[in-house]
Design an enzyme around this catalytic site. Structure first.
Site, PDB file in Angstrom:
ATOM      1  N   HIS A 130      19.602   2.006  -5.937  1.00 54.65           N
ATOM      2  CA  HIS A 130      20.576   2.778  -5.161  1.00 54.65           C
ATOM      3  C   HIS A 130      21.540   1.791  -4.523  1.00 54.65           C
ATOM      4  O   HIS A 130      21.138   0.889  -3.795  1.00 54.65           O
ATOM      5  CB  HIS A 130      19.893   3.621  -4.085  1.00 54.65           C
ATOM      6  CG  HIS A 130      20.862   4.526  -3.369  1.00 54.65           C
ATOM      7  ND1 HIS A 130      21.076   5.828  -3.759  1.00 54.65           N
ATOM      8  CD2 HIS A 130      21.680   4.302  -2.305  1.00 54.65           C
ATOM      9  CE1 HIS A 130      21.986   6.377  -2.965  1.00 54.65           C
ATOM     10  NE2 HIS A 130      22.375   5.467  -2.076  1.00 54.65           N
ATOM     11  N   CYS A 131      22.824   1.962  -4.803  1.00 53.67           N
ATOM     12  CA  CYS A 131      23.841   1.015  -4.338  1.00 53.67           C
ATOM     13  C   CYS A 131      24.664   1.629  -3.213  1.00 53.67           C
ATOM     14  O   CYS A 131      25.311   2.668  -3.406  1.00 53.67           O
ATOM     15  CB  CYS A 131      24.740   0.613  -5.496  1.00 53.67           C
ATOM     16  SG  CYS A 131      26.022  -0.579  -5.036  1.00 53.67           S
ATOM     17  N   VAL A 132      24.647   0.992  -2.044  1.00 50.43           N
ATOM     18  CA  VAL A 132      25.396   1.522  -0.905  1.00 50.43           C
ATOM     19  C   VAL A 132      26.898   1.376  -1.132  1.00 50.43           C
ATOM     20  O   VAL A 132      27.696   2.137  -0.563  1.00 50.43           O
ATOM     21  CB  VAL A 132      24.988   0.818   0.406  1.00 50.43           C
ATOM     22  CG1 VAL A 132      23.538   1.118   0.733  1.00 50.43           C
ATOM     23  CG2 VAL A 132      25.205  -0.696   0.317  1.00 50.43           C
ATOM     24  N   VAL A 188      27.840   4.347  -3.092  1.00 53.38           N
ATOM     25  CA  VAL A 188      27.325   5.567  -2.448  1.00 53.38           C
ATOM     26  C   VAL A 188      26.647   6.455  -3.489  1.00 53.38           C
ATOM     27  O   VAL A 188      26.848   7.666  -3.507  1.00 53.38           O
ATOM     28  CB  VAL A 188      28.459   6.341  -1.736  1.00 53.38           C
ATOM     29  CG1 VAL A 188      27.874   7.271  -0.689  1.00 53.38           C
ATOM     30  CG2 VAL A 188      29.435   5.394  -1.069  1.00 53.38           C
TER      31      VAL A 188
END
Length: 309
Positions: A154-156, A159
């Protein structure tokens, strides 16, 4: 012991909630960095240089054309990653046959406990959080709150989860970000050096500060993205995700490693015209099941064998 487990679960929940809350803030941050860079490179440095004449004009044209071309590809890849669903498990999905049968998968064992079996007694991965069966290479994302097909992480920054349906777009985002930030760093290097020289520097204090900030930000991103890009290139070459490389690092053999060329095609497709754009040809989508995230070819001699120590 029970109390510490409750506290840990609560802390993880708070972290996931915080990551979800970042949402549009991260997108705005990316756009802000792009805006500052655009102002420094185009509006205050190389835009005016177009009218200086001679070699300076030619250099300015070259930098501006390359800068805008890479920027278009960067933003296209970025928003394709942000807006594309990474892939979810279809409703009432059932495996035709289990591709991870008989394997003591550490992620399955620790996160989901015992798994059900099919008619022949083979292990079928099951997510107790989603209360559904899991296709091969599928993992649960605590931030998104669902299972994601071929989840990488999951990549901030985007998003979103990076999974089967947007992994190529994420790699292209890294690729074009590296090229763009490297170009900006080289283009502004002489202006950065001038800050520490004895000569006079033209421009207002605000313009100089923005140019200085742009150089530092782009150099930092170029170096950091280069590391991520190298790591993901090695993962694509071995047909692994970040999760698989970490959780299954003890595997003597990896059943999905079909050779560098076929591994590459399972992410980028076979049509060379689409390799550097965040899209696939209709023929590739039809011919390569791996691009849909539910079926993955594996080495026949490794099917059904125990692959983990």
């Amino acid at each position: 012991m029970h109390r510490s487990g409750v506290v840990m679960a609560w802390n993880v929940f708070k972290l996931c909630t915080a990551l979800r809350a970042l949402g549009s803030i991260m997108i705005l941050l990316v756009l802000a960095i792009v805006g500052v860079t655009y102002y420094s490179v185009v509006l205050t440095t190389y835009g005016p240089a177009v009218f200086h004449g001679g070699l300076e004009t030619l250099l300015a044209f070259f930098v501006l054309i390359l800068f805008h071309g890479l920027l278009v590809m960067l933003l296209w890849s970025y928003f394709s990653t942000v807006l594309t669903d990474p892939g979810g498990v279809p409703l009432n999905w059932r495996p035709v046959y289990d591709e991870e049968t008989g394997v003591a998968d550490p992620l399955t064992a620790t996160e989901f406990g015992a798994t059900p079996s099919d008619e022949e007694g083979r292990s079928i991965r099951f997510c107790r959080k989603c209360n559904q069966l899991k296709p091969p290479r599928c993992h649960h994302c605590s931030v998104c709150g669902r299972c994601v097909l071929k989840m990488d992480h999951h990549c901030v920054w985007v998003v979103n989860c990076v999974g089967a349906l947007n992994y190529k777009y994420f790699l292209l985002f890294l690729f074009y970000t590296f090229l763009e930030t490297t170009l900006v760093s080289l283009s502004l290097l002489q202006h950065f050096i001038a800050f520490f020289g004895d000569g006079e520097i033209s421009g207002s204090p605000g313009t100089l500060a923005t140019t200085f900030l742009s150089f530092v930000l782009n150099l930092a991103f170029a170096l950091s993205v280069m590391g991520f890009l190298i790591m993901h290139i090695s993962l694509v070459a071995g047909n692994r995700t970040t999760i698989e490389a970490y959780e299954k690092r003890t595997a003597p053999k990896w059943r999905y490693d079909l050779g560098r060329r076929r591994n590459f095609e399972q992410v980028f497709g076979t049509d060379k015209r689409y390799w550097f754009v965040p899209a696939y040809s209709e023929e590739d989508i039809r011919r390569i099941p791996a691009l849909q995230g539910l079926e993955y070819p594996s080495k026949p001699d490794l099917d059904g064998q125990e692959l983990y120590q």
